[in-house]
Write a protein that holds these residues in place. Structure first.
Motif, PDB file in Angstrom:
ATOM      1  N   MET A 130       0.538  -1.195   0.344  1.00  0.00           N
ATOM      2  CA  MET A 130      -0.042  -0.280   0.203  1.00  0.00           C
ATOM      3  C   MET A 130       1.025   0.778   0.021  1.00  0.00           C
ATOM      4  O   MET A 130       2.051   1.608   0.641  1.00  0.00           O
ATOM      5  N   ASP A 131       0.625   2.258  -1.363  1.00  0.00           N
ATOM      6  CA  ASP A 131       1.491   3.331  -0.771  1.00  0.00           C
ATOM      7  C   ASP A 131       0.804   4.608   0.259  1.00  0.00           C
ATOM      8  O   ASP A 131       0.008   4.041   0.729  1.00  0.00           O
ATOM      9  N   PRO A 155       1.754  -4.739   4.085  1.00  0.00           N
ATOM     10  CA  PRO A 155       1.966  -4.913   3.329  1.00  0.00           C
ATOM     11  C   PRO A 155      -0.219  -5.807   3.249  1.00  0.00           C
ATOM     12  O   PRO A 155      -0.805  -6.567   4.606  1.00  0.00           O
ATOM     13  N   VAL A 156      -0.724  -5.408   1.941  1.00  0.00           N
ATOM     14  CA  VAL A 156      -1.777  -6.448   2.494  1.00  0.00           C
ATOM     15  C   VAL A 156      -2.088  -7.506   2.593  1.00  0.00           C
ATOM     16  O   VAL A 156      -1.128  -8.394   1.893  1.00  0.00           O
ATOM     17  N   ALA A 157      -3.136  -8.308   3.406  1.00  0.00           N
ATOM     18  CA  ALA A 157      -2.494  -9.466   3.535  1.00  0.00           C
ATOM     19  C   ALA A 157      -2.458 -10.281   2.069  1.00  0.00           C
ATOM     20  O   ALA A 157      -3.861 -10.364   1.615  1.00  0.00           O
ATOM     21  N   ARG A 158      -1.855 -11.424   2.005  1.00  0.00           N
ATOM     22  CA  ARG A 158      -1.983 -11.989   0.598  1.00  0.00           C
ATOM     23  C   ARG A 158      -2.575 -13.859   1.504  1.00  0.00           C
ATOM     24  O   ARG A 158      -2.296 -14.272   2.326  1.00  0.00           O
ATOM     25  N   ARG A 186      -9.418 -10.832  -8.482  1.00  0.00           N
ATOM     26  CA  ARG A 186      -9.723  -9.657  -7.257  1.00  0.00           C
ATOM     27  C   ARG A 186      -8.363  -9.038  -6.743  1.00  0.00           C
ATOM     28  O   ARG A 186      -8.492  -8.192  -7.203  1.00  0.00           O
ATOM     29  N   MET A 187      -6.818  -9.462  -6.692  1.00  0.00           N
ATOM     30  CA  MET A 187      -5.806  -8.815  -6.415  1.00  0.00           C
ATOM     31  C   MET A 187      -5.400  -7.569  -8.726  1.00  0.00           C
ATOM     32  O   MET A 187      -5.037  -6.926  -8.008  1.00  0.00           O
ATOM     33  N   LEU A 188      -6.141  -8.418  -9.221  1.00  0.00           N
ATOM     34  CA  LEU A 188      -5.862  -7.319 -10.543  1.00  0.00           C
ATOM     35  C   LEU A 188      -6.898  -6.490 -11.154  1.00  0.00           C
ATOM     36  O   LEU A 188      -7.239  -5.822 -11.579  1.00  0.00           O
ATOM     37  N   THR A 227       4.040  -8.377  -9.870  1.00  0.00           N
ATOM     38  CA  THR A 227       3.443  -9.305 -10.073  1.00  0.00           C
ATOM     39  C   THR A 227       4.286  -9.310  -8.577  1.00  0.00           C
ATOM     40  O   THR A 227       2.743 -10.490  -7.560  1.00  0.00           O
ATOM     41  N   ASN A 228       4.624  -8.028  -7.976  1.00  0.00           N
ATOM     42  CA  ASN A 228       4.878  -8.711  -5.984  1.00  0.00           C
ATOM     43  C   ASN A 228       3.254  -8.490  -5.175  1.00  0.00           C
ATOM     44  O   ASN A 228       3.796  -8.411  -3.974  1.00  0.00           O
ATOM     45  N   GLN A 229       2.452  -7.621  -6.444  1.00  0.00           N
ATOM     46  CA  GLN A 229       1.070  -7.259  -5.805  1.00  0.00           C
ATOM     47  C   GLN A 229       0.442  -8.093  -5.816  1.00  0.00           C
ATOM     48  O   GLN A 229      -0.441  -8.506  -4.619  1.00  0.00           O
TER      49      GLN A 229
END
Ligand SMILES: *[C@@H]1O[C@H](CO)[C@@H](O)[C@H](O)[C@H]1NC(C)=O
Ligand SMILES: *[C@@H]1O[C@H](CO)[C@@H](O)[C@H](O)[C@H]1NC(C)=O
Length: 269
Positions: free
Chosen positions: A1-2, A35-38, A46-48, A88-90
């Motif tokens: 997250m920025d 970081p957003v919980a993966r 959803r991630m995209l 990809t790291n998102q």
């Protein structure tokens, strides 16, 4: 997250330096920088940001017109205009799993031959690709260049683009890849990769295409999941994508109307 997106940042008051506000600021900053919980599996759609319906994407009825518990399914209709990708790291914090499952509930246009998903290294090498169409290949290339393109696993005799819904689950374990199609058919092919294969997460993940290909994915997609274990693919129909007489598990509630997530603030270029 920025950090600039942090909604609490404005509350920071530099002139208030008593301990409680310091603690609060620290807590808030820590929360904002987490970081957003993966989840596992990673919900790729959803991630995209597909629930926010970017250009070329709209909401349509999904696989089941009705379910025993609740309403019918929703899917996303992807047209030629869609251009969907993200760093990809998102999607994957840390490493891309060595053994994994890719699972999709998808209805591709009949006759299509296109990539549903592509992962590129930082250097721009395509390291992973799921092709839909006739006799699709599973494209995979580790950091040592293995397997070579002539050794990509090929699923001849299979057609994943015939205008019908398919539950496609791919299990990658050690040096094998298994395609499980519609909960019944099972095909295993050799995946001659190296002993410590790495898929780079510093590049980009592209949905529905690969660079320089003219043909792009067109059709409907309801689920696209990547799990960090090879077993999930075997359980896809049971745990993630059940028949219409069973409710969808929670992870699959992809109704854009109920979509609430911090990741919505991310913009994908
Ligand atoms: C992947 O699976 C193989 C075979 O089961 C195993 O030897 C290897 O340790 C696994 N890799 C990881 C990172 O778990
Ligand atoms: C790979 O697949 C072959 C053929 O189905 C099987 O004999 C072998 O045990 C598999 N290897 C692993 C590590 O799963």
């Amino acid at each position: 997250m920025d950090i600039r997106d942090c909604p609490f940042r404005k509350k920071r008051r530099p002139w208030r330096v008593d301990l409680s506000s310091f603690a609060l600021v620290t807590l808030v900053l820590a929360l904002c920088q987490l970081p957003v919980a993966r989840a596992d599996p990673v919900d790729v759609l959803r991630m995209l940001q597909l629930p926010s319906l970017p250009e070329g994407v709209r909401k349509v009825p999904g696989f089941c017109t009705s379910r025993r518990a609740g309403s019918g399914d929703h899917a996303y209709r992807i047209t030629k205009k869609a251009q969907i990708s993200a760093p990809t790291n998102q999607l994957f914090s840390g490493r891309f799993p060595e053994n994994f499952s890719i699972m999709a509930l998808v209805k591709a246009h009949a006759g299509l031959q296109a990539f549903l998903l592509s992962i590129y290294s930082e250097q721009g090498v395509q390291q992973l690709g799921v092709e839909l169409g006739r006799s699709p290949v599973f494209l995979y290339e580790d950091q040592t260049g293995k397997p070579a393109p002539e050794d990509y696993p090929l699923f001849s005799g299979v057609n994943l683009a015939d205008g019908k819904w398919h539950r496609i689950a791919i299990s990658v374990s050690k040096k094998n890849v298994t395609l499980l199609l519609d909960c019944k058919k099972r095909m295993t092919r050799a995946l001659p990769r190296s002993n410590s294969p790495v898929v780079d997460t510093k590049g980009i993940t592209m949905f529905g295409a690969r660079l320089l290909d003219e043909e792009v994915f067109q059709g409907d997609i309801q689920q696209l999941l990547i799990a960090s274990n090879p077993q999930a693919a075997y359980d896809f129909c049971e745990h993630y994508s059940p028949d219409c007489d069973s409710p969808l598990p929670k992870i699959q509630s992809q109704d854009p109307n109920t979509y609430v997530s911090n990741t919505a603030k991310h913009h994908i270029h």
